[in-house]
Design a protein around this motif. Structure first.
Motif, mmCIF file in Angstrom:
data_model
loop_
_atom_site.group_PDB
_atom_site.id
_atom_site.type_symbol
_atom_site.label_atom_id
_atom_site.label_comp_id
_atom_site.label_asym_id
_atom_site.label_seq_id
_atom_site.Cartn_x
_atom_site.Cartn_y
_atom_site.Cartn_z
ATOM 1 N N PHE A 97 0.852 -1.224 -0.036
ATOM 2 C CA PHE A 97 -0.104 0.093 -0.101
ATOM 3 C C PHE A 97 0.884 1.337 -0.085
ATOM 4 O O PHE A 97 0.340 2.166 0.051
ATOM 5 N N GLY A 98 2.063 1.139 0.147
ATOM 6 C CA GLY A 98 3.074 2.201 0.132
ATOM 7 C C GLY A 98 3.293 2.808 1.514
ATOM 8 O O GLY A 98 3.671 4.076 1.654
ATOM 9 N N THR A 99 2.891 2.263 2.660
ATOM 10 C CA THR A 99 3.108 2.879 3.945
ATOM 11 C C THR A 99 3.984 1.981 4.761
ATOM 12 O O THR A 99 3.991 0.582 4.742
ATOM 13 N N SER A 100 5.051 2.530 5.314
ATOM 14 C CA SER A 100 6.149 1.913 6.217
ATOM 15 C C SER A 100 6.192 2.723 7.602
ATOM 16 O O SER A 100 5.655 3.856 7.573
ATOM 17 N N PHE A 101 6.815 2.091 8.214
ATOM 18 C CA PHE A 101 7.099 2.906 9.702
ATOM 19 C C PHE A 101 8.333 2.514 10.154
ATOM 20 O O PHE A 101 9.141 1.992 9.816
ATOM 21 N N ASP A 102 8.828 3.606 10.927
ATOM 22 C CA ASP A 102 9.994 3.558 11.270
ATOM 23 C C ASP A 102 10.181 2.881 12.405
ATOM 24 O O ASP A 102 11.379 2.147 12.637
ATOM 25 N N VAL A 103 9.162 2.552 13.127
ATOM 26 C CA VAL A 103 9.546 1.923 14.473
ATOM 27 C C VAL A 103 8.175 0.848 14.577
ATOM 28 O O VAL A 103 7.011 1.420 14.305
ATOM 29 N N TYR A 104 8.361 -0.235 14.927
ATOM 30 C CA TYR A 104 7.387 -1.387 15.133
ATOM 31 C C TYR A 104 7.326 -1.844 16.638
ATOM 32 O O TYR A 104 8.499 -2.425 16.913
ATOM 33 N N PHE A 105 6.650 -1.285 17.348
ATOM 34 C CA PHE A 105 6.694 -1.342 18.624
ATOM 35 C C PHE A 105 5.803 -2.650 19.490
ATOM 36 O O PHE A 105 4.510 -2.454 19.346
ATOM 37 N N ASN A 106 6.519 -3.526 20.072
ATOM 38 C CA ASN A 106 5.739 -4.538 20.503
ATOM 39 C C ASN A 106 5.336 -4.404 22.180
ATOM 40 O O ASN A 106 6.025 -3.903 22.942
ATOM 41 N N GLU A 107 3.815 -4.399 22.400
ATOM 42 C CA GLU A 107 3.564 -4.091 23.600
ATOM 43 C C GLU A 107 4.043 -5.179 24.807
ATOM 44 O O GLU A 107 4.500 -4.908 25.763
ATOM 45 N N LYS A 108 4.484 -6.485 24.190
ATOM 46 C CA LYS A 108 4.906 -7.466 24.986
ATOM 47 C C LYS A 108 6.257 -6.889 25.895
ATOM 48 O O LYS A 108 6.544 -7.166 26.738
ATOM 49 N N ASP A 109 7.156 -6.084 24.813
ATOM 50 C CA ASP A 109 8.369 -5.436 25.383
ATOM 51 C C ASP A 109 8.142 -4.509 26.444
ATOM 52 O O ASP A 109 8.823 -4.522 27.523
ATOM 53 N N LEU A 110 6.854 -3.913 26.610
ATOM 54 C CA LEU A 110 6.737 -3.019 27.918
ATOM 55 C C LEU A 110 6.707 -3.782 29.188
ATOM 56 O O LEU A 110 7.018 -3.811 30.060
ATOM 57 N N HIS A 111 6.062 -5.205 28.922
ATOM 58 C CA HIS A 111 5.946 -6.049 30.021
ATOM 59 C C HIS A 111 7.207 -6.656 30.425
ATOM 60 O O HIS A 111 7.921 -6.893 31.433
#
Length: 547
Positions: free
Chosen positions: A239-253
């Motif tokens: 779709f032409g959309t990318s992100f700088d960061v993919y953040f996992n909620e699990k990492d918060l825990h």
């Protein structure tokens, strides 16, 4: 001359008048405003600066306007300045100054329209963030288009932007997803609170292929979430959309960030214990009720993760956290603003929440049926299959996020001027075609010297004014978080170009020799191509050379 150049000239003239009359300079605004008058006969631009400041310095508005007009008349490129009404100034720009814009646009190329209005701002922009329990539905697709366009706009206006996707891989929804996969692998019915659709069977089959011994929820949780999120990433990339960061909620825990957020809030004095649970006193900052962070059984709430994630973004250097949320999240705003305040932040400065409205896909006036693969929703793939990536992105970004959208399949696939994206892309292709035709005929921008004063036809001047508006449109769209302004501007620019094309030939007729006006018009044609491509690029839409 651009509106920004003219605004600077107006302010400089005002400072000269103020200095000559010993007026207080603090009465002047930081920037002057110039606008295109509704009636073109009144001039190219107008300003109300004299009216705006006269009372502050005890001057007669019309007298002050006369002094400003006299000073502005000395500025190179300004043909005339007239006083209107109680103190308005109507300004006309000479043809050479107006035409010089074509050279500026072509010379600056892809940088034309970029500015520094938001320079120094560090923004974290989170959008889409769909749970990895199924394909992205239309609401998420809207944010994929609008959020990506907004990120491009913010960067074009000088901001430092980090785009982020919050990957919720913890919690009850993931449990239901894992149990749904497990049931599908066993050939059992979908659990009562589970997820249906052919994609569940597909992922369950893929998990079994990778782990033939898999027969427990934890394995399907880990492997299934990984496969589902890989599909989401792939869909977004297409779709032409990318992100700088993919953040996992699990990492918060796993990294103890929820405990860190809890202690930070405790240090701010906003936590209390009641009924064995830990509460955040968000009512102190306008929330309708206090919020539980940790339940009496020790389990964390979703809101606790929200708090930890917000703090994580701020600790990573974001001056302002921007969240783009769906139509069902209106109740989320108050608690998030209160949470920001509980951390000691200013919610009006450090947190911004945008709420989008619903999207429907329609054909023959009726909603398109649900996706067989997804089971319950129309997905990104359904939309792209129906109208294509460019039309999808343009259609979703073309409207204010406050407006619900019905995307008509017939309209957005029609090869006619009724289709907004076709209308704009046709100009991109036509301007490129003119460039090819002139090159074949031996006419280039270097064939003869460029004389900007030759661009004096009314349709040429209208097109130049439209091109001059582009930087201001980009700046306003970024500041107001309204990418749709760019789309609507491009449609207006396309109309101005069509009228120019119909009235002003770029190529000489027949065997006629190339004249300086032909070269000047080629500069204007190429400037239009540049702005159309730049504007479409901000929306993540292609500017084709042929259609």
């Amino acid at each position: 001359m651009t509106p920004a150049n003219l605004a600077d000239a107006v302010l400089t003239a005002a400072k000269a008048v103020f200095a000559a009359r010993s007026f207080d300079m603090s009465a002047l605004p930081a920037a002057a405003t110039v606008e295109r008058p509704r009636n073109p006969e009144h001039g190219d631009y107008a300003t109300n600066l004299a009216l705006q400041v006269a009372k502050k310095v005890g001057a007669n508005p019309r007298d002050l306007a006369a002094a400003l007009a006299e000073e502005l008349s000395k500025v190179s490129g300004i043909a005339s300045v007239e006083i209107a009404g109680p103190g308005f100034l109507n300004i006309r720009v000479d043809a050479a100054a107006a035409g010089e814009l074509a050279r500026l646009v072509v010379t600056r190329g892809s940088a034309y329209g970029h500015g520094v209005a938001l320079a120094g701002q560090r923004l974290n922009l989170e959008f889409v963030s769909a749970n990895p329990t199924g394909p992205i539905h239309l609401g998420g697709v809207r944010w994929a288009a609008v959020g990506d366009a907004l990120a491009r706009l913010l960067k074009a206006s000088g901001a430092e932007v980090t785009t982020e996707y919050y990957f919720n891989d913890a919690g009850a929804q993931i449990d239901r997803f894992a149990n749904s996969l497990l049931a599908a692998s066993r050939g059992e019915p979908t659990p009562e609170d589970g997820y249906g659709g052919a994609y569940i069977a597909e992922i369950a089959e893929a998990v079994k292929a990778k782990r033939p011994d898999a027969d427990d929820p934890e394995t399907f949780r880990v492997e299934g979430v990984e496969l589902m999120f890989a599909q989401i990433k792939s869909s977004l990339a297409e779709f032409g959309t990318s992100f700088d960061v993919y953040f996992n909620e699990k990492d918060l825990h796993d990294k103890g960030e929820l405990d860190l957020a809890l202690e930070r809030l405790r240090g701010q004095g906003h936590l209390y214990e009641a009924d064995g649970a830990t509460w955040l006193r968000t009512t102190d900052f306008g929330d309708d009720k206090d919020r539980v962070l940790r339940k009496s059984d020790g389990a964390w709430t979703y809101f606790a993760a929200d708090c930890a994630y917000y703090l994580d973004k701020r600790e990573r250097g974001a001056d302002r956290v921007i969240l783009m949320l769906g139509a069902d999240h209106h109740g989320y705003v108050g608690r998030m603003k209160a949470m920001s305040a509980c951390f000691g932040d200013d919610p009006d400065v450090n947190l911004e929440i945008l709420i989008g409205q619903l999207v429907n896909l329609v054909r023959d006036g009726q909603p398109v049926r649900m996706s067989k693969r997804a089971g319950t929703v129309v997905t990104m793939e359904d939309l792209v299959e129906a109208i294509g990536v460019d039309a999808s992105r343009y259609a979703l970004a073309r409207y204010s996020i406050d407006s619900p959208i019905d995307i008509d399949v017939e309209l957005w696939t029609r090869a006619s001027n009724e289709n907004p994206v076709y209308y704009v892309q046709y100009v991109a292709a036509r301007t490129a075609g003119v460039g090819r035709q002139t090159a074949d005929a031996g006419l280039t921008r270097d064939t003869l010297p460029f004389d900007p004063a030759l661009l004096s036809h009314p349709k040429e001047l209208d097109l130049l004014k439209a091109l001059a508006d582009y930087p201001g449109v980009v700046e306003t769209a970024a500041e107001l978080r309204e990418p749709h302004r760019v789309a609507r501007y491009l449609e207006s620019l396309a109309g101005a170009y069509h009228r120019f094309y119909d009235n002003c030939r770029v190529l000489p007729l027949g065997d006629a020799s190339v004249e300086p006006v032909n070269v000047a018009r080629l500069w204007l044609n190429d400037a239009t191509r540049t702005v159309i491509a730049n504007g479409l690029g901000l929306l993540g839409v292609t500017a084709p050379e042929r259609m």
